[in-house]
Design a protein around this motif. Sequence first.
Motif, PDB file in Angstrom:
ATOM      1  N   LEU A 296       1.057  -1.255   0.082  1.00 27.90           N
ATOM      2  CA  LEU A 296      -0.103   0.007  -0.152  1.00 27.90           C
ATOM      3  C   LEU A 296       0.748   1.281   0.007  1.00 27.90           C
ATOM      4  CD1 LEU A 296      -2.389  -1.150   2.922  1.00 27.90           C
ATOM      5  CD2 LEU A 296      -2.886  -1.486   0.444  1.00 27.90           C
ATOM      6  N   ALA A 297       0.368   2.182  -0.779  1.00 26.56           N
ATOM      7  CA  ALA A 297       1.209   3.470  -0.941  1.00 26.56           C
ATOM      8  C   ALA A 297       0.725   4.317   0.406  1.00 26.56           C
ATOM      9  CB  ALA A 297       0.839   4.166  -1.967  1.00 26.56           C
ATOM     10  N   ARG A 298       1.778   5.469   0.688  1.00 29.36           N
ATOM     11  CA  ARG A 298       1.604   6.043   1.903  1.00 29.36           C
ATOM     12  C   ARG A 298       0.382   6.886   1.641  1.00 29.36           C
ATOM     13  NH1 ARG A 298       5.938  10.609   3.902  1.00 29.36           N
ATOM     14  NH2 ARG A 298       4.665  11.516   5.664  1.00 29.36           N
ATOM     15  N   ASP A 299       0.021   7.501   0.459  1.00 28.87           N
ATOM     16  CA  ASP A 299      -1.008   8.171   0.420  1.00 28.87           C
ATOM     17  C   ASP A 299      -2.300   7.566   0.048  1.00 28.87           C
ATOM     18  OD1 ASP A 299       0.462  10.416   0.691  1.00 28.87           O
ATOM     19  OD2 ASP A 299       0.856  10.771  -1.535  1.00 28.87           O
ATOM     20  N   ASP A 300      -2.334   6.137   0.214  1.00 34.20           N
ATOM     21  CA  ASP A 300      -3.793   5.540  -0.397  1.00 34.20           C
ATOM     22  C   ASP A 300      -4.500   5.506   0.985  1.00 34.20           C
ATOM     23  OD1 ASP A 300      -2.888   4.384  -2.518  1.00 34.20           O
ATOM     24  OD2 ASP A 300      -2.280   2.522  -1.702  1.00 34.20           O
ATOM     25  N   TYR A 301      -5.859   5.721   0.588  1.00 35.64           N
ATOM     26  CA  TYR A 301      -6.827   5.778   1.823  1.00 35.64           C
ATOM     27  C   TYR A 301      -7.096   4.261   1.839  1.00 35.64           C
ATOM     28  CZ  TYR A 301     -10.789   6.868   4.761  1.00 35.64           C
ATOM     29  OH  TYR A 301     -11.433   6.958   5.947  1.00 35.64           O
ATOM     30  N   VAL A 302      -7.200   3.569   2.958  1.00 27.17           N
ATOM     31  CA  VAL A 302      -7.367   2.129   2.952  1.00 27.17           C
ATOM     32  C   VAL A 302      -8.731   2.031   3.793  1.00 27.17           C
ATOM     33  CG1 VAL A 302      -6.239   0.004   3.848  1.00 27.17           C
ATOM     34  CG2 VAL A 302      -4.693   1.732   2.806  1.00 27.17           C
ATOM     35  N   LEU A 303      -9.414   0.832   3.147  1.00 23.85           N
ATOM     36  CA  LEU A 303     -10.644   0.338   3.870  1.00 23.85           C
ATOM     37  C   LEU A 303     -10.375  -0.923   4.242  1.00 23.85           C
ATOM     38  CD1 LEU A 303     -13.225   1.753   1.295  1.00 23.85           C
ATOM     39  CD2 LEU A 303     -12.475   2.891   3.442  1.00 23.85           C
ATOM     40  N   LEU A 304     -10.480  -1.396   5.324  1.00 26.76           N
ATOM     41  CA  LEU A 304     -10.557  -2.703   5.947  1.00 26.76           C
ATOM     42  C   LEU A 304     -12.095  -3.410   5.990  1.00 26.76           C
ATOM     43  CD1 LEU A 304      -8.912  -5.231   6.962  1.00 26.76           C
ATOM     44  CD2 LEU A 304      -8.928  -4.190   9.343  1.00 26.76           C
ATOM     45  N   PHE A 305     -12.119  -4.622   5.485  1.00 22.27           N
ATOM     46  CA  PHE A 305     -13.311  -5.367   5.548  1.00 22.27           C
ATOM     47  C   PHE A 305     -13.136  -6.887   6.228  1.00 22.27           C
ATOM     48  CE2 PHE A 305     -16.911  -8.250   4.914  1.00 22.27           C
ATOM     49  CZ  PHE A 305     -17.961  -7.552   4.568  1.00 22.27           C
ATOM     50  N   VAL A 306     -13.255  -7.015   7.459  1.00 26.71           N
ATOM     51  CA  VAL A 306     -13.159  -8.100   8.116  1.00 26.71           C
ATOM     52  C   VAL A 306     -14.478  -9.091   8.326  1.00 26.71           C
ATOM     53  CG1 VAL A 306     -12.075  -9.369  10.133  1.00 26.71           C
ATOM     54  CG2 VAL A 306     -10.997  -7.095   9.156  1.00 26.71           C
ATOM     55  N   GLY A 307     -14.386 -10.323   7.966  1.00 26.10           N
ATOM     56  CA  GLY A 307     -15.659 -11.068   8.347  1.00 26.10           C
ATOM     57  C   GLY A 307     -15.390 -12.457   8.297  1.00 26.10           C
ATOM     58  N   SER A 308     -16.525 -13.367   8.865  1.00 20.11           N
ATOM     59  CA  SER A 308     -16.320 -14.719   8.755  1.00 20.11           C
ATOM     60  C   SER A 308     -17.238 -15.174   7.737  1.00 20.11           C
ATOM     61  CB  SER A 308     -17.003 -15.252  10.012  1.00 20.11           C
ATOM     62  OG  SER A 308     -18.124 -14.793  10.353  1.00 20.11           O
ATOM     63  N   ASP A 309     -17.106 -16.364   7.205  1.00 20.09           N
ATOM     64  CA  ASP A 309     -17.766 -16.752   6.061  1.00 20.09           C
ATOM     65  C   ASP A 309     -19.395 -17.119   6.393  1.00 20.09           C
ATOM     66  OD1 ASP A 309     -18.265 -17.549   3.491  1.00 20.09           O
ATOM     67  OD2 ASP A 309     -17.301 -19.566   3.703  1.00 20.09           O
ATOM     68  N   PHE A 310     -20.269 -16.116   6.755  1.00 28.22           N
ATOM     69  CA  PHE A 310     -21.599 -16.217   6.569  1.00 28.22           C
ATOM     70  C   PHE A 310     -22.408 -15.351   5.708  1.00 28.22           C
ATOM     71  CE2 PHE A 310     -20.653 -17.542  11.067  1.00 28.22           C
ATOM     72  CZ  PHE A 310     -21.008 -18.573  11.074  1.00 28.22           C
ATOM     73  N   ALA A 311     -23.414 -15.931   5.129  1.00 27.46           N
ATOM     74  CA  ALA A 311     -24.296 -15.013   4.331  1.00 27.46           C
ATOM     75  C   ALA A 311     -24.401 -13.794   4.410  1.00 27.46           C
ATOM     76  CB  ALA A 311     -25.806 -15.653   4.154  1.00 27.46           C
ATOM     77  N   HIS A 312     -24.617 -13.078   5.517  1.00 28.83           N
ATOM     78  CA  HIS A 312     -24.696 -11.624   5.615  1.00 28.83           C
ATOM     79  C   HIS A 312     -23.331 -11.079   5.143  1.00 28.83           C
ATOM     80  CE1 HIS A 312     -23.168 -12.776   9.596  1.00 28.83           C
ATOM     81  NE2 HIS A 312     -22.743 -11.588   9.628  1.00 28.83           N
ATOM     82  N   ASN A 313     -22.190 -11.531   5.633  1.00 30.95           N
ATOM     83  CA  ASN A 313     -20.948 -11.220   5.331  1.00 30.95           C
ATOM     84  C   ASN A 313     -20.541 -11.244   3.674  1.00 30.95           C
ATOM     85  OD1 ASN A 313     -20.166  -9.839   7.839  1.00 30.95           O
ATOM     86  ND2 ASN A 313     -19.312 -12.187   8.367  1.00 30.95           N
TER      87      ASN A 313
END
Length: 472
Positions: A296-313
């Motif tokens: 990732l570059a220093r100026d990147d705006y980084v989004l994080l998505f964390v989730g288990s393997d369920f339908a809603h995720n």
Amino acid sequence: MGVRRRRAWRVAGGRLAVAAGALAGAAGRRGRHHGAAQGQRAARAARVPGVDGERRRHARRPVPAAAGRPHAARSGGRRMLIHGAADNDLHPPRFGGTQRTFGLYRGLARRHDVRVLCMVENRSRAPREERVAGVALSRRAAWYTAAAWRLERARAAPLWLAALGHRVAAGRLAAALPGEPDVRSVDFNLAGLLARPGRALRVYLSQNVEYDFFLASAPRLAARGFWAERVRAFEADAVARADLVVAVSDEDAARFRALYGAREEALAVVPNGWDETAVRPATPAARAAARAALGLARDDYVLLFVGSDFAHNREALRWTVDVLMPAVGPSVRLVVAGAVTRALGGRREPWLVAVGPVDDLAPLLAAADAGLNPVESGGGSNVKLPTYLGAGLAALTTPFGLRGYAPLAPHAVVAERAAFADAVRARPRGWAAAGDSAPPPAVAAFAWGALGERLGACFEARLAARRAGGAP
């Protein structure tokens, strides 16, 4: 489905239930190491610590011999002996359910003697007895859980069928924990232990409204409606037997009232939280190293998505990848972690970093600017939201994703999906990026330790009322 076919499935279901009970009764005659893969749906989810993964930060040591009766707590109050029962190994906590259960018991252990029965895989190599962060864990395996897992794989019956085995084996399972408890607290699948005799305060420590969760997330099964009603009946019995039902949110508490007629005085809401012992803002050096490791570059705006393997995720991730990311413009990157990453298949967009299950979430939290929680369905509440905020990140969530966390609304960006792209383009910053040295009080209040102490105070009040002759 015709009458004859429905009748056949009812007969088959009844036979499976009887078989599960027979399997449970035979469990004591079988060796602990059956060698088969035990069916634990959630334990096979993502392995992301702090949200749904593995963590090894808590001090471990063997469990000492059982203590005597409860004694005075440091605060001058009565020290309780609390027996818990969970349908997964609680340490390391590998997903939202075990994070909740272990986190609350860890908080309770600050002032009380907490001993928890953990039903583990037959192939588990974890110590049979262990103390972690003040919580005494007693791990036991039951071979009939593997049978339930195989039945679910064959689409003949749900994994929940193991709960019937636990109910038949309740006496043997309860005997794994020494002493006469002041409080007996159980997960859904161990709710059969609420029928055990004794004067203990009986607590159903819920993760979801399981009937609703089954309807939304259960795998495809023969006679699925039949099994849903069995789950509902089992949950109704748990609510009826419990002196106290602990719900994740006001919404879940309302469903317990609507579905099962739960009494207001028998309900308490203790929300999900975050692990204050492991989650914290990164230093500048750690942030730079984490970004470099992910490309990732220093100026990147980084989004994080964390989730288990369920339908809603899975659905929320599909929307994020297909709709949100193409609309947010350049220099925005998406990091996806957890078993939900499998839903990405072979996608290789230049803005996408698919990490998958990891053993340590800290580097990903360090690399991110904001955490995403764009869910529009699911049960309970989303542990990822307070975790993002505890780490000092900005948090973007739907109103549905905020359920159970109303006090956190001022500290998160709450928007419908249609407004998410605009919210990302504004590049919100969390409290750590603003230079604050500690989380806001509202965020700190959702730390597991604080929530566990709050639950302990609830137990104490109910036991005191019982001793005084009032309602429990």
